[in-house]
Design a protein around this motif. Structure first.
Motif, short mmCIF file in Angstrom:
data_model
loop_
_atom_site.label_atom_id
_atom_site.label_comp_id
_atom_site.label_asym_id
_atom_site.label_seq_id
_atom_site.Cartn_x
_atom_site.Cartn_y
_atom_site.Cartn_z
N UNK A 18 0.93 -1.21 0.00
CA UNK A 18 -0.51 -0.17 -0.40
C UNK A 18 1.05 1.52 0.15
N UNK A 19 0.76 2.38 -0.91
CA UNK A 19 1.50 3.44 -0.95
C UNK A 19 1.66 4.30 0.00
N UNK A 20 2.20 4.49 0.93
CA UNK A 20 3.63 5.02 1.84
C UNK A 20 2.31 6.21 2.61
N UNK A 21 1.71 7.41 1.15
CA UNK A 21 1.35 8.36 1.40
C UNK A 21 -0.30 8.27 2.21
N UNK A 22 -1.20 6.60 1.83
CA UNK A 22 -2.43 6.31 2.30
C UNK A 22 -1.89 5.79 3.49
N UNK A 23 -1.14 4.33 4.09
CA UNK A 23 -1.21 4.47 4.90
C UNK A 23 -0.42 5.50 5.67
N UNK A 24 0.05 6.07 5.82
CA UNK A 24 -0.31 7.55 6.40
C UNK A 24 -1.52 8.03 6.93
N UNK A 25 -2.25 7.92 5.77
CA UNK A 25 -3.12 8.79 6.22
C UNK A 25 -4.23 8.19 7.10
#
Length: 110
Positions: A18-25
């Motif tokens: 899963x892309x890092x920005x999506x995980x962060x969100x």
């Protein structure tokens, strides 16, 4: 306000792809739920407990049920209704990282 028990299922492989920005969100959403009073935790190793006819406590290490993905964690959240609970958990890590979140209405006993 109604309470809901959530069970998150997911594995490291789905999380990592899963892309890092999506995980962060998704982690921001977890923090938001905690700030609203959600009780959250990561699943530890389970123990099965039985006590047939209240005569003898029996325990067995390991889970009782199995699924395609391991249980990652649990939460108790509040929402106005089931639709609101679904909306709240739809952006948490297990939901966005190729896992799944079950939402169970919690009917409290007197």
């Amino acid at each position: 306000m109604p309470k809901f028990v959530t069970i998150g299922y997911g594995d490291r492989a789905g999380y990592d792809r899963t892309p890092q920005p999506l995980r962060d969100a998704a982690h921001v959403q977890d923090a938001k739920l905690r700030s609203e009073g959600a009780v959250m935790g990561i699943a530890g190793t389970p123990v099965q407990v039985r006590n047939p006819e209240a005569r003898s406590v029996e325990t067995r290490d390991g889970r009782f049920m199995s699924s395609a993905l391991p249980i990652a964690g649990f939460a108790i959240i509040e929402a106005t209704d089931l639709a609101g609970a679904i909306e709240k958990v739809s952006l948490v890590p297990c939901a966005v990282a190729y896992g799944v979140v079950e939402v169970w209405p919690l009917k409290e006993t007197p």
